[in-house]
Design a protein around this motif. Structure first.
Motif, PDB file in Angstrom:
ATOM      1  N   ALA A  81      28.683 -43.527  17.031  1.00  0.00           N
ATOM      2  CA  ALA A  81      29.702 -44.005  16.084  1.00  0.00           C
ATOM      3  C   ALA A  81      29.129 -45.081  15.165  1.00  0.00           C
ATOM      4  CB  ALA A  81      30.920 -44.530  16.845  1.00  0.00           C
ATOM      5  N   ASP A  82      28.347 -46.006  15.726  1.00  0.00           N
ATOM      6  CA  ASP A  82      27.710 -47.048  14.908  1.00  0.00           C
ATOM      7  C   ASP A  82      26.747 -46.428  13.901  1.00  0.00           C
ATOM      8  OD1 ASP A  82      29.124 -48.935  16.348  1.00  0.00           O
ATOM      9  OD2 ASP A  82      27.412 -49.524  17.607  1.00  0.00           O
ATOM     10  N   SER A  98      31.889 -35.235   5.725  1.00  0.00           N
ATOM     11  CA  SER A  98      30.870 -34.401   6.371  1.00  0.00           C
ATOM     12  C   SER A  98      30.145 -35.175   7.461  1.00  0.00           C
ATOM     13  CB  SER A  98      29.858 -33.898   5.340  1.00  0.00           C
ATOM     14  OG  SER A  98      30.491 -33.049   4.407  1.00  0.00           O
ATOM     15  N   VAL A  99      29.877 -36.450   7.198  1.00  0.00           N
ATOM     16  CA  VAL A  99      29.225 -37.284   8.214  1.00  0.00           C
ATOM     17  C   VAL A  99      30.103 -37.340   9.464  1.00  0.00           C
ATOM     18  CG1 VAL A  99      28.461 -39.622   8.805  1.00  0.00           C
ATOM     19  CG2 VAL A  99      27.922 -38.661   6.553  1.00  0.00           C
ATOM     20  N   ILE A 100      31.392 -37.500   9.276  1.00  0.00           N
ATOM     21  CA  ILE A 100      32.317 -37.578  10.417  1.00  0.00           C
ATOM     22  C   ILE A 100      32.314 -36.260  11.199  1.00  0.00           C
ATOM     23  CG2 ILE A 100      34.755 -37.771  11.050  1.00  0.00           C
ATOM     24  CD1 ILE A 100      34.968 -39.802   8.678  1.00  0.00           C
ATOM     25  N   SER A 104      30.720 -36.106  14.848  1.00  0.00           N
ATOM     26  CA  SER A 104      31.657 -35.713  15.906  1.00  0.00           C
ATOM     27  C   SER A 104      31.071 -34.576  16.734  1.00  0.00           C
ATOM     28  CB  SER A 104      32.997 -35.284  15.303  1.00  0.00           C
ATOM     29  OG  SER A 104      33.621 -36.373  14.679  1.00  0.00           O
ATOM     30  N   ALA A 105      30.340 -33.683  16.086  1.00  0.00           N
ATOM     31  CA  ALA A 105      29.670 -32.595  16.814  1.00  0.00           C
ATOM     32  C   ALA A 105      28.613 -33.165  17.761  1.00  0.00           C
ATOM     33  CB  ALA A 105      29.040 -31.610  15.828  1.00  0.00           C
ATOM     34  N   VAL A 106      27.934 -34.216  17.327  1.00  0.00           N
ATOM     35  CA  VAL A 106      26.960 -34.879  18.212  1.00  0.00           C
ATOM     36  C   VAL A 106      27.686 -35.433  19.435  1.00  0.00           C
ATOM     37  CG1 VAL A 106      25.279 -36.749  18.397  1.00  0.00           C
ATOM     38  CG2 VAL A 106      25.421 -35.437  16.277  1.00  0.00           C
ATOM     39  N   ARG A 132      26.345 -27.546  18.371  1.00  0.00           N
ATOM     40  CA  ARG A 132      24.895 -27.531  18.150  1.00  0.00           C
ATOM     41  C   ARG A 132      24.547 -26.998  16.757  1.00  0.00           C
ATOM     42  NH1 ARG A 132      24.240 -25.971  23.984  1.00  0.00           N
ATOM     43  NH2 ARG A 132      23.551 -27.904  24.965  1.00  0.00           N
ATOM     44  N   LEU A 133      25.293 -26.003  16.297  1.00  0.00           N
ATOM     45  CA  LEU A 133      25.043 -25.463  14.958  1.00  0.00           C
ATOM     46  C   LEU A 133      25.374 -26.500  13.884  1.00  0.00           C
ATOM     47  CD1 LEU A 133      24.110 -23.102  13.275  1.00  0.00           C
ATOM     48  CD2 LEU A 133      26.436 -22.205  13.350  1.00  0.00           C
ATOM     49  N   ARG A 134      26.468 -27.230  14.064  1.00  0.00           N
ATOM     50  CA  ARG A 134      26.803 -28.287  13.100  1.00  0.00           C
ATOM     51  C   ARG A 134      25.726 -29.371  13.077  1.00  0.00           C
ATOM     52  NH1 ARG A 134      32.188 -27.123  14.891  1.00  0.00           N
ATOM     53  NH2 ARG A 134      33.409 -26.344  13.134  1.00  0.00           N
ATOM     54  N   VAL A 135      25.235 -29.732  14.241  1.00  0.00           N
ATOM     55  CA  VAL A 135      24.174 -30.736  14.316  1.00  0.00           C
ATOM     56  C   VAL A 135      22.916 -30.211  13.623  1.00  0.00           C
ATOM     57  CG1 VAL A 135      22.648 -31.997  15.894  1.00  0.00           C
ATOM     58  CG2 VAL A 135      25.097 -31.862  16.368  1.00  0.00           C
TER      59      VAL A 135
END
Length: 180
Positions: A81-82, A98-100, A104-106, A132-135
């Motif tokens: 989150a940081d 997109s970052v969120i 969030s996927a991570v 995993r695909l989003r990451v």
């Protein structure tokens, strides 16, 4: 001298047990490296796209041999989150939404590591694959950002070299005119 004076509480029946196995030590070290890497992304002098793409690739491919405990899971998710906050601040051209989604996927992957078989079975089977695909998508974007920055640095270096050569040539020709 009685043994309890040399080693206090030696006679309390408490046994330390076996030391942790090499696998447990390696697992703990890997989780600590993930926490450290996400914390590192928040530092002002760190190249976010480069560092984050590297840690995301490692995290996406990692398959922990043990279930992650709740305390370490929470530390890792806080570090994620940081890092997300730092990414939004330091990559202003990248969409915060997109970052969120990607970070969030991570967190979903990390939560998966902390779940037992019953908890994992309660989720849709595609949940972890989608995460995993989003990451992986975010990792690619960050690699592209880092590569583009590298191209821009090399372009700027070539421009500086060209200007230096032009100035040197002008000085050389100016000195010849003065001498003549």
């Amino acid at each position: 001298m009685p043994i309890e004076h040399i080693i206090p509480y030696a006679d309390d029946g408490h046994a330390e047990g076996d030391p942790p196995s090499r696998d447990v030590i390696d697992f703990d070290e890997q989780i600590d490296r993930f926490i450290f890497s996400f914390c590192k992304v928040t530092l002002p002098h760190v190249d976010v796209p480069f560092e984050l793409s590297w840690v995301l690739g490692c995290l996406r491919k990692y398959r922990p041999p043990f279930q992650l405990d709740v305390e370490r899971r929470d530390k890792l998710i806080k570090a994620i989150a940081d890092a997300a906050v730092a990414i939004v601040r330091r990559l202003p051209n990248y969409q915060p939404g997109s970052v969120i989604v990607f970070m969030s996927a991570v967190a979903v992957i990390v939560e998966h590591w902390a779940e037992d078989e019953h908890q994992q079975a309660a989720h849709h089977p595609h949940r972890i694959q989608d995460a995993r695909l989003r990451v992986k998508m975010f990792e690619r974007d960050l690699c592209n950002i880092a590569d583009y920055a590298w191209l821009q640095q090399r372009k700027a270096q070539r421009q500086r070299e060209l200007i230096r050569d032009l100035v040197a040539t002008a000085r050389c020709h100016g000195a010849e005119k003065v001498a003549a």
